[in-house]
Design an enzyme around this catalytic site. Structure first.
Site, PDB file in Angstrom:
ATOM      1  N   ARG A 156     -35.589 -45.700 -80.708  1.00  0.00           N
ATOM      2  CA  ARG A 156     -36.068 -45.679 -79.232  1.00  0.00           C
ATOM      3  C   ARG A 156     -36.981 -44.444 -79.135  1.00  0.00           C
ATOM      4  O   ARG A 156     -37.213 -43.665 -80.004  1.00  0.00           O
ATOM      5  CB  ARG A 156     -34.690 -45.083 -78.227  1.00  0.00           C
ATOM      6  N   LYS A 180     -27.901 -41.772 -78.309  1.00  0.00           N
ATOM      7  CA  LYS A 180     -27.315 -41.653 -77.071  1.00  0.00           C
ATOM      8  C   LYS A 180     -25.828 -40.968 -77.380  1.00  0.00           C
ATOM      9  O   LYS A 180     -25.289 -41.281 -78.399  1.00  0.00           O
ATOM     10  CB  LYS A 180     -27.087 -42.971 -76.523  1.00  0.00           C
ATOM     11  N   HIS A 250     -40.117 -50.112 -75.512  1.00  0.00           N
ATOM     12  CA  HIS A 250     -39.139 -50.770 -76.489  1.00  0.00           C
ATOM     13  C   HIS A 250     -39.494 -51.746 -77.240  1.00  0.00           C
ATOM     14  O   HIS A 250     -38.987 -52.286 -78.090  1.00  0.00           O
ATOM     15  CB  HIS A 250     -37.935 -51.223 -75.533  1.00  0.00           C
ATOM     16  N   ARG A 253     -39.248 -51.415 -80.987  1.00  0.00           N
ATOM     17  CA  ARG A 253     -37.789 -51.627 -81.332  1.00  0.00           C
ATOM     18  C   ARG A 253     -37.373 -52.961 -81.386  1.00  0.00           C
ATOM     19  O   ARG A 253     -36.654 -53.497 -82.347  1.00  0.00           O
ATOM     20  CB  ARG A 253     -37.100 -50.663 -80.440  1.00  0.00           C
ATOM     21  N   HIS A 276     -26.332 -48.996 -81.758  1.00  0.00           N
ATOM     22  CA  HIS A 276     -25.583 -49.886 -80.887  1.00  0.00           C
ATOM     23  C   HIS A 276     -24.202 -49.645 -80.895  1.00  0.00           C
ATOM     24  O   HIS A 276     -23.810 -49.848 -82.062  1.00  0.00           O
ATOM     25  CB  HIS A 276     -25.898 -51.391 -80.892  1.00  0.00           C
TER      26      HIS A 276
END
Length: 304
Positions: A156, A180, A250, A253, A276
């Site tokens: 990202r 994240k 994005h 990506r 993810h």
């Protein structure tokens, strides 16, 4: 308990106990403040006064647009509902309410949106639009390295600008990417990206650096490159390359994931590379490649 007081307590919990990034917390704060504003306009101040119908009405108003706010798309309203659900789940866990009134509220229905991608030749044209010769500026060299990293790792933009010099390793040749929730993953990066990063470290970063900042990508003042500046660099390269598609932060990506799957990569490997938490999120890219196959079939098969 007053909803605003609960919201502040919850956000502190997310920052301290869950370790959410500042960007994620800012997004949550915006969504929860909008919810609190809406509740106050409806003369609801205490968490115990909220019913399931209240939350459903809030989601409907998000879609319609009220109080001078623009209507939200189904996906944006759905994300806002996730934040509201988190607040009510926290209230239940803290014993402030006896039931989670938001748990059964359904998000707005939305059609599946396939992410926009570039073809392999388009990616090459995009990156090659940035000069690399002896007349290339330090910013040119930096921008090329940035785009190579974005496409070469699927990072990202926020992850790429958050890279530190020490995150670049050569034995093995991987980048340590912090995603994240401060989760780290090790992602290989190919020879083209390695060459671009090495060129940047040798020819450009010393010229941009004004101190001893550990951040990999620097702006012209020697500070960390912002997400907005990285996004502007991508748009500038697309303009130079003459790419008419609507490029988003994005796009590279999405292209990274799609090209890996088209090349035969296992979806769970792509999941790990993208960071993810669920393979379900990654499977959207399998729909992209399937759609590409259908388009080829329609144009090439005599009985399509």
């Amino acid at each position: 308990m007053r909803v605003r007081d609960l919201a502040r307590t919850w956000l502190t919990h997310l920052a301290v106990e869950r370790g959410l990034s500042s960007n994620t917390l800012s997004s949550y704060r915006r969504d929860i403040e909008r919810y609190c504003d809406w509740l106050e306009a409806a003369r609801i101040g205490d968490i115990s006064e909220i019913a399931t119908a209240t939350v459903e009405a809030y989601v409907m108003d998000l879609r319609r647009g009220v109080d001078g706010r623009a209507p939200l798309s189904a996906s944006s309203a759905g994300r806002a509902l996730i934040v509201v659900r988190g607040l009510h789940k926290f209230a239940l866990a803290e014993g402030l309410v006896g039931v989670d009134v938001a748990a059964d509220v359904s998000p707005p229905s939305t059609g599946r949106h396939l992410p926009d991608t570039l073809s392999v030749p388009e990616v090459e044209t995009l990156i090659d639009a940035i000069p690399t010769s002896d007349i290339a500026t330090p910013v040119d060299i930096r921008d090329r390295a940035l785009l190579e990293v974005l496409y070469g790792t699927g990072a990202r933009i926020s992850e790429a600008v958050g890279l530190m010099v020490d995150d670049v390793t050569h034995t093995p040749e991987v980048l340590r990417i912090t995603g994240k929730g401060s989760k780290q993953r090790m992602v290989p990066y190919g020879s083209m990206a390695r060459a671009a990063v090495d060129d940047y470290l040798v020819r450009a970063r010393p010229a941009l650096s004004k101190g001893r900042t550990p951040v990999l990508f620097l702006n012209q003042r020697g500070g960390p490159l912002s997400r907005q500046s990285a996004w502007a660099a991508l748009k500038k390269a697309a303009g130079r390359a003459g790419i008419a598609k609507d490029i988003s932060p994005h796009t590279l990506r999405h292209s990274f994931a799609t090209h890996l799957l088209e090349g035969g990569a296992d979806v769970r490997v792509v999941q790990e590379l993208l960071g993810h938490s669920s393979v379900t999120t990654t499977q959207i890219y399998t729909h992209v490649t399937a759609e590409n196959l259908r388009q080829v079939w329609r144009s090439a098969h005599p009985r399509a």
